[in-house]
Design a protein around this motif. Structure first.
Motif, PDB file in Angstrom:
ATOM      1  N   CYS A   8      16.819  71.201  94.981  1.00  0.00           N
ATOM      2  CA  CYS A   8      15.421  70.791  94.836  1.00  0.00           C
ATOM      3  C   CYS A   8      14.613  71.307  96.026  1.00  0.00           C
ATOM      4  CB  CYS A   8      15.335  69.271  94.759  1.00  0.00           C
ATOM      5  SG  CYS A   8      13.695  68.705  94.300  1.00  0.00           S
ATOM      6  N   GLN A   9      13.358  71.560  95.794  1.00  0.00           N
ATOM      7  CA  GLN A   9      12.449  72.026  96.836  1.00  0.00           C
ATOM      8  C   GLN A   9      11.282  71.030  96.937  1.00  0.00           C
ATOM      9  OE1 GLN A   9      11.503  76.212  96.299  1.00  0.00           O
ATOM     10  NE2 GLN A   9      13.448  76.486  95.238  1.00  0.00           N
ATOM     11  N   PRO A  10      11.501  69.900  97.635  1.00  0.00           N
ATOM     12  CA  PRO A  10      10.490  68.837  97.676  1.00  0.00           C
ATOM     13  C   PRO A  10       9.111  69.304  98.128  1.00  0.00           C
ATOM     14  CG  PRO A  10      12.512  68.101  98.706  1.00  0.00           C
ATOM     15  CD  PRO A  10      12.676  69.558  98.412  1.00  0.00           C
ATOM     16  N   GLU A  11       9.064  70.255  99.057  1.00  0.00           N
ATOM     17  CA  GLU A  11       7.760  70.731  99.543  1.00  0.00           C
ATOM     18  C   GLU A  11       6.959  71.404  98.431  1.00  0.00           C
ATOM     19  OE1 GLU A  11      10.719  73.912  99.889  1.00  0.00           O
ATOM     20  OE2 GLU A  11      10.731  71.860 100.635  1.00  0.00           O
ATOM     21  N   LYS A  12       7.632  71.887  97.389  1.00  0.00           N
ATOM     22  CA  LYS A  12       6.943  72.495  96.249  1.00  0.00           C
ATOM     23  C   LYS A  12       6.808  71.503  95.091  1.00  0.00           C
ATOM     24  CE  LYS A  12       8.437  77.220  97.140  1.00  0.00           C
ATOM     25  NZ  LYS A  12       9.229  78.346  96.662  1.00  0.00           N
ATOM     26  N   CYS A  13       7.859  70.753  94.841  1.00  0.00           N
ATOM     27  CA  CYS A  13       7.908  69.885  93.662  1.00  0.00           C
ATOM     28  C   CYS A  13       7.069  68.612  93.794  1.00  0.00           C
ATOM     29  CB  CYS A  13       9.345  69.465  93.368  1.00  0.00           C
ATOM     30  SG  CYS A  13      10.435  70.835  92.974  1.00  0.00           S
ATOM     31  N   PHE A  14       6.922  68.083  95.007  1.00  0.00           N
ATOM     32  CA  PHE A  14       6.340  66.748  95.156  1.00  0.00           C
ATOM     33  C   PHE A  14       4.956  66.749  95.784  1.00  0.00           C
ATOM     34  CE2 PHE A  14      11.052  65.603  95.814  1.00  0.00           C
ATOM     35  CZ  PHE A  14      11.294  65.705  94.454  1.00  0.00           C
ATOM     36  N   LYS A  15       4.238  67.853  95.649  1.00  0.00           N
ATOM     37  CA  LYS A  15       2.874  67.919  96.194  1.00  0.00           C
ATOM     38  C   LYS A  15       1.954  66.911  95.517  1.00  0.00           C
ATOM     39  CE  LYS A  15       2.813  72.676  97.782  1.00  0.00           C
ATOM     40  NZ  LYS A  15       2.217  74.002  97.651  1.00  0.00           N
ATOM     41  N   TYR A  16       2.272  66.559  94.275  1.00  0.00           N
ATOM     42  CA  TYR A  16       1.417  65.634  93.532  1.00  0.00           C
ATOM     43  C   TYR A  16       1.475  64.204  94.068  1.00  0.00           C
ATOM     44  CZ  TYR A  16       5.608  64.014  91.039  1.00  0.00           C
ATOM     45  OH  TYR A  16       6.832  63.485  90.716  1.00  0.00           O
ATOM     46  N   ILE A  17       2.496  63.891  94.863  1.00  0.00           N
ATOM     47  CA  ILE A  17       2.602  62.543  95.428  1.00  0.00           C
ATOM     48  C   ILE A  17       1.665  62.461  96.627  1.00  0.00           C
ATOM     49  CG2 ILE A  17       4.124  60.863  96.522  1.00  0.00           C
ATOM     50  CD1 ILE A  17       4.815  61.308  93.656  1.00  0.00           C
ATOM     51  N   THR A  18       0.616  61.665  96.480  1.00  0.00           N
ATOM     52  CA  THR A  18      -0.360  61.484  97.556  1.00  0.00           C
ATOM     53  C   THR A  18      -0.565  59.995  97.801  1.00  0.00           C
ATOM     54  OG1 THR A  18      -2.240  61.402  96.040  1.00  0.00           O
ATOM     55  CG2 THR A  18      -1.592  63.593  96.864  1.00  0.00           C
ATOM     56  N   GLY A  19      -1.180  59.685  98.912  1.00  0.00           N
ATOM     57  CA  GLY A  19      -1.521  58.297  99.199  1.00  0.00           C
ATOM     58  C   GLY A  19      -2.470  57.742  98.163  1.00  0.00           C
ATOM     59  N   GLU A  20      -3.376  58.586  97.693  1.00  0.00           N
ATOM     60  CA  GLU A  20      -4.326  58.151  96.671  1.00  0.00           C
ATOM     61  C   GLU A  20      -3.610  57.824  95.361  1.00  0.00           C
ATOM     62  OE1 GLU A  20      -8.186  59.972  94.457  1.00  0.00           O
ATOM     63  OE2 GLU A  20      -8.077  60.197  96.637  1.00  0.00           O
ATOM     64  N   LEU A  21      -2.618  58.634  94.981  1.00  0.00           N
ATOM     65  CA  LEU A  21      -1.849  58.354  93.770  1.00  0.00           C
ATOM     66  C   LEU A  21      -1.099  57.029  93.912  1.00  0.00           C
ATOM     67  CD1 LEU A  21      -0.758  59.166  90.963  1.00  0.00           C
ATOM     68  CD2 LEU A  21       1.074  60.393  92.161  1.00  0.00           C
ATOM     69  N   LEU A  22      -0.486  56.797  95.076  1.00  0.00           N
ATOM     70  CA  LEU A  22       0.203  55.522  95.306  1.00  0.00           C
ATOM     71  C   LEU A  22      -0.775  54.360  95.177  1.00  0.00           C
ATOM     72  CD1 LEU A  22       2.472  56.430  98.364  1.00  0.00           C
ATOM     73  CD2 LEU A  22       3.172  56.213  95.980  1.00  0.00           C
ATOM     74  N   ALA A  23      -1.967  54.509  95.765  1.00  0.00           N
ATOM     75  CA  ALA A  23      -2.982  53.448  95.704  1.00  0.00           C
ATOM     76  C   ALA A  23      -3.431  53.212  94.262  1.00  0.00           C
ATOM     77  CB  ALA A  23      -4.168  53.808  96.594  1.00  0.00           C
ATOM     78  N   GLN A  24      -3.632  54.280  93.490  1.00  0.00           N
ATOM     79  CA  GLN A  24      -4.045  54.140  92.090  1.00  0.00           C
ATOM     80  C   GLN A  24      -2.982  53.419  91.272  1.00  0.00           C
ATOM     81  OE1 GLN A  24      -4.710  58.188  90.930  1.00  0.00           O
ATOM     82  NE2 GLN A  24      -6.804  58.252  91.743  1.00  0.00           N
ATOM     83  N   GLN A  25      -1.722  53.832  91.466  1.00  0.00           N
ATOM     84  CA  GLN A  25      -0.627  53.196  90.724  1.00  0.00           C
ATOM     85  C   GLN A  25      -0.516  51.711  91.087  1.00  0.00           C
ATOM     86  OE1 GLN A  25       1.441  54.616  88.304  1.00  0.00           O
ATOM     87  NE2 GLN A  25      -0.052  56.247  88.408  1.00  0.00           N
ATOM     88  N   LEU A  26      -0.689  51.406  92.361  1.00  0.00           N
ATOM     89  CA  LEU A  26      -0.633  50.011  92.805  1.00  0.00           C
ATOM     90  C   LEU A  26      -1.792  49.211  92.208  1.00  0.00           C
ATOM     91  CD1 LEU A  26       0.741  47.844  94.559  1.00  0.00           C
ATOM     92  CD2 LEU A  26      -0.781  48.559  96.416  1.00  0.00           C
TER      93      LEU A  26
END
Length: 192
Positions: free
Chosen positions: A157-175
């Motif tokens: 896996c290449q987290p630096e490429k695959c997980f760019k969509y994970i942001t603080g804003e996304l975490l806040a929205q999901q919460l």
């Protein structure tokens, strides 16, 4: 793995002593022990920064980290940093005493699920389907976009490429959606 009442008292006292404001508590577990990929530290920092501006939650950081890791060194009034500072009983009690839980798909997330905590769970592994391994709490949200990834993870896996969509804003929205569903006892999101 039930919470121990004596340990609960100890953790409750620590929480009351540390946090000056009585706000909902979010436990964020920042590691996975290698069994899966954790929420990127960058996204956790972004979430903490958003919270610093809006002051909506008290945050407890849990998990393990290298002593030079910026997350391990983080300190602020709305964040109780317990990275590398809890044993299993203290971890269970901290999750138990938290109002919400955010983490990757790992053992403590299963503990939070057992304790029926509202959970925002990051489940990035294509081979670990959340329908089988994900939370079983009454209220949870899964963050997963593996179907957008064109990389072959069997080769690494290449987290630096695959997980760019994970942001603080996304975490806040999901919460926020999780809280909305819990508050209104509703299975739909605000938008739905």
């Amino acid at each position: 793995l039930y919470p121990d009442p004596q340990v609960n008292d100890k953790i409750r006292k620590m929480i009351r002593t540390y946090f000056s404001q009585s706000l909902p508590i979010i436990a964020i577990f920042s590691s996975t022990g290698g069994s899966n990929y954790p929420i990127p530290d960058r996204a956790i920092f972004e979430f903490i920064d958003l919270n610093k501006r809006h002051q909506k939650y008290n945050i407890i950081l849990l998990g393990t980290a290298d002593s030079k890791d910026p997350l391990f060194l983080h300190s602020s009034p709305l964040v109780l940093n317990l990275l590398n500072r809890t044993d299993l009983a203290e971890l269970i009690s901290t999750i138990y005493l938290s109002d919400y839980y955010i983490a990757g798909d790992t053992g403590p997330t299963h503990i939070a699920s057992f304790l029926n905590k509202p959970i925002v769970s990051f489940s990035p592994m294509k081979s670990s389907l959340p329908v089988r391994w994900g939370p079983q709490s009454d209220n949870f949200s899964i963050i997963r976009e593996d179907y957008h990834c064109k990389l072959d993870c069997r080769k690494g896996c290449q987290p630096e490429k695959c997980f760019k969509y994970i942001t603080g804003e996304l975490l806040a929205q999901q919460l926020e959606e999780l809280i909305f569903r819990q508050t209104y006892d509703h299975l739909f999101t605000r938008k739905e």
